[in-house]
Design a protein around this motif. Sequence first.
Motif, mmCIF file in Angstrom:
data_model
loop_
_atom_site.group_PDB
_atom_site.id
_atom_site.type_symbol
_atom_site.label_atom_id
_atom_site.label_comp_id
_atom_site.label_asym_id
_atom_site.label_seq_id
_atom_site.Cartn_x
_atom_site.Cartn_y
_atom_site.Cartn_z
ATOM 1 N N HIS A 1 63.932 21.282 -72.212
ATOM 2 C CA HIS A 1 62.862 20.333 -71.921
ATOM 3 C C HIS A 1 62.136 20.018 -73.220
ATOM 4 N N VAL A 2 61.704 18.781 -73.346
ATOM 5 C CA VAL A 2 61.089 18.336 -74.591
ATOM 6 C C VAL A 2 59.841 19.148 -74.922
ATOM 7 N N LYS A 3 59.101 19.642 -73.906
ATOM 8 C CA LYS A 3 57.889 20.410 -74.168
ATOM 9 C C LYS A 3 58.203 21.762 -74.799
ATOM 10 N N ASN A 4 59.390 22.260 -74.544
ATOM 11 C CA ASN A 4 59.765 23.572 -75.088
ATOM 12 C C ASN A 4 60.628 23.460 -76.330
ATOM 13 N N PHE A 5 60.765 22.256 -76.864
ATOM 14 C CA PHE A 5 61.581 22.109 -78.066
ATOM 15 C C PHE A 5 60.913 22.819 -79.240
ATOM 16 N N ARG A 6 61.711 23.530 -79.978
ATOM 17 C CA ARG A 6 61.270 24.112 -81.236
ATOM 18 C C ARG A 6 62.444 24.074 -82.203
ATOM 19 N N PRO A 7 62.184 23.868 -83.472
ATOM 20 C CA PRO A 7 63.301 23.777 -84.423
ATOM 21 C C PRO A 7 64.048 25.100 -84.543
ATOM 22 N N GLN A 8 65.352 25.048 -84.309
ATOM 23 C CA GLN A 8 66.241 26.190 -84.527
ATOM 24 C C GLN A 8 67.145 25.791 -85.689
ATOM 25 N N ILE A 9 66.954 26.423 -86.825
ATOM 26 C CA ILE A 9 67.484 25.883 -88.074
ATOM 27 C C ILE A 9 68.688 26.674 -88.564
ATOM 28 N N LEU A 10 69.742 25.952 -88.909
ATOM 29 C CA LEU A 10 70.887 26.504 -89.621
ATOM 30 C C LEU A 10 70.740 26.094 -91.080
ATOM 31 N N VAL A 11 70.522 27.079 -91.961
ATOM 32 C CA VAL A 11 70.253 26.812 -93.371
ATOM 33 C C VAL A 11 71.489 27.148 -94.187
ATOM 34 N N LEU A 12 71.992 26.193 -94.926
ATOM 35 C CA LEU A 12 73.125 26.435 -95.822
ATOM 36 C C LEU A 12 72.570 26.825 -97.180
#
Length: 1050
Positions: A629-640
Amino acid sequence: PFTACINHCGVSMERFKSNRGAHINSCYDATLDEPPVYEETNFSNEEHRTVRPSVMSAFGHDTLDRVPNIDFYRNAGSLSGQRVVRPSLQELHDVFQKTVEDDVEKSDGTPSDDLESAEPLDSSKGAVRFGWIRGVLVRCMLNIWGVMLFIRLSWVFGQAGWGLGIVVILLSCVVTTITGLSMSAICTNGVVRGGGAYYLISRSLGPEFGGSIGLIFAFANAVAVAMYVVGFAETVVDLLIEHNALMIDPINDIRIVGCITVVLLLGISVAGMEWEAKAQILLLVILLVAIVNVFVGTAIPATEDKKSKGFFSYQSKIFLENFTPDFRNGETFFSVFAIFFPAATGILAGANISGDLRDPQAAIPKGTLLAILITGVTYLGVALSATVVRDATGNRNNSVPLGTVCNGSSAIACDFGYDFSSCEVESCKFGLMNNFQVMTMVSGFGPLIIAGTFSATLSSALASLVSAPKVFQALCKDNIYKALYFFAKGHGKNNEPIRGYVLTFIISVAFILIGNLNTIAPIISNFFLASYALINFSCFHASYARSPGWRPAYKYYNMWLSLFGALLCCVVMFVINWWAALLTYGIEILLYIYVTVKKPDVNWGSSTQAVTFVSSVSNALSLSGVEDHVKNFRPQILVLTGSAQNRPPLLDLAHSFTKNYGLCITSINCFRASVYETVSKFSPVNEDTRFYNFFMCSFFLSLQASGLGRMKPNTLMIGFKKNWQIAGNLEFSDSCHDSDAFDFEYGTVMLRMDEGLDVSHIIKAEGLFRKSRKPSQQVLTTRGTFTDKKFASKIRPKAPPRSSICSCWCYPPPPSPSPHLLHLFFFFSVSVNSVPPQIAKMNEKLMESSGLFKKKQPKGTIDVWWLFDDGGLTLLLPYILTTRKKWKDCKLRIFIAGEPGRSEADREEMKSLLHKFRIKCSDINVIDEIHIKPSGDSTRTFKEMIDPFRLHEGSKDTAHAEAMKKEHPWKITDQELSNFEEKTNLQMRLNEVLQENSKSANLIIVSMPIARKGSVSDYLYMAWLDALTRNLPPTLLIRGNHKSVLTFYS
């Protein structure tokens, strides 16, 4: 193989004899007891490696494989045998170059700082080891049979009656029995070392619980020494008063006798465990004789003197009269239980010396449970309520003729010829309710009861005096509290904690000098109960985790029964004394927080880790069944990042986005195992919350493989490739990941810093110089990258003959880049004064910028150029930054593109949108001059940038142009430049506008341009990004996946 095994048996018999009859695998190769030996080996491909030699095994041929053996599973420096290192999987599958140190340190991942790794004790030197009777059973019985048996048990039955009195005893036995069952399960789930309750709890629940309870448990035992000694001294002083032989006064006499007693007990303890065990046996004999003396006395017909004091031998009428409770002076069932229960808190006396037991896994369950059974039956058997009335005057003149009718609670005595009705109007000195010396009066020989009281107090004091230093030593050895490591040292054949004995002596003497221990007694009882509660909870927790490593040999336990026992212990703590219970919890919580913050460098495979894993899997599965859900979106980042230490700014900024509330995975992509060996030596920065993955595959596969269920990356973060113009084609194409990320609907973030991101050359050079330099040398390390050997030889200065240091320089590439580079690491001696200042300054700026996002940001702005609606990621990420402590002094400034003449309307629309999103900003700027063509300087710079990568096919005929396209498909065609001229101009113009408006910003965030797949070449796209972000403060290019990550609905 059979013959080889038979031939080996002759040697095995000799080892069997020398090992005192211990079992030895007859087919086990004796050479495995030594550290691994490596041989220099040359392979057919001229490769030179060191490998472990093969040996003749039970299979009849040379092989590196080994048969199963217990020595492979030991910790380093095991007490019970030497650890053997098995061949690694790499040695069997693909022989890597190995060293002995690597094998010893990394073969099985077990920690070396464990009690299992302590210096082995040599049993041949006379180290004392006890069996289950002397080591556990005797100690537990002596500790449970305390002064309560001789002084207060009669009062308990008088207050509660024998009905509720039995309930008091049974309830106490239930608590101790459940704890004993839980302890039996824990101690049979692997080898048990010294430390008793601390060792069991810490290895089950981890150092946080173990460290907190271990300290207060050791302290409780030290103060218990004072309590038991004061009890002994009070009895001695009563005898002195009776014989009119006081030295000073009662209080000071108690202190004098107590201090002398502690000194004598300390002498016995320091003399060795063998002397202490002999003293315990002597005290047990005296105690048993005293108990038998009580039973004998109840069977002897009562004399007139004893009848006047309320003793009439076994009588059914007295038995029935004393069945019901008769609580007086404000006493209740719980208060009576609170007074009796400390008598049952001696069940850990045997476990506390676990390091001195011959087989603690067998001795602790057997001895503890049997001691609980024997002492429980003894307490129930001393049924004085059937022989003594509740009140008696002690006056023989109160006798009356048999059959006289009396009234009141003392009427039952009239049936036996005594009238104690006066006790209803005035206090009497005898009977169950009034006389604490009923045992002495009932017994066959009174002085034996006094001796039994002495034995009970001294044995309990001696057991506590031994337990406290043993537990404390184990705690100090684990180095959880570094300031206490001084007390970890042992002495003598049994590794006796002499320093711990002295500390316990000082604590006990200090509390003896206080004199009155009534206030401290409830706290000590609660300390013991807290240990019981955690032992029960440890058993429940380990069972609940269902870890494959939880395999206790003792099967008569139940996880829910253990949980009930833990809760019961907590309830009893409040029953005994509510404020002492709160104080105990408070101290334990503070110690738990302290150990958690200090993060001791130990890993014991606790059930806490297992439950965390189970909970994580359960939560991940539950998330899989819920739509995002858009309200629970948080960035989950894959960092190279490459190696985790190579690009610190990239990791630090990614961590600022995710902090402890999102997923941050760092990864490196490669194909060669040799690269894996190098990269795997580096680990992520410890204080940051992120996962570090190594993918031996393409970037395309890493996008698919990262994450688990809903816990997977939704945003890709990469660094801008500063040397894209001089990178090889393969290396360059691997760096352009935007297209793959967009295909998988990842949001994409790219960071550019003018100084650069990659500090790997400095890290590598520093590592090499540390290995090669002399202690007196200083080191300056950098990397040299050159396009040809001639250029390198021209700029390389000659080394002066002396006053030199080891160094290497990093020079910028020459003006004419070549697709084929020669990467040189060279080390030579040069004078410090000959290092070019511009090179030193360049490296200084690079290192300074590498820590830019790790420190607190100064007051300034985060300029957000939200040019294209990508779902809101370009706005959400900078907002998240402003919620972090490091960025709290930075204000958001929003820049948007507007049509000429509509600036105010566009500003109001954006202001309304931000208000609905609940995102505050300091200013909104509308830029309506973006459509203007870039300046001539910008255009000229861009053309020079892309000129080496252009095909220039426009001046050629069609056939020649097609051939050039096939030969160089990666180059920029004239048609491509013409088709995307407007977009090219936009990037140059945006850079000019950024220079005008955001040159002083702390961080610039710009909407990332998108290149249409198959239409825009890699080099043109990189030129766009370069032109857009050139000569700016740290800049983030962001493009969301065009799905909303912001909403204004509740």
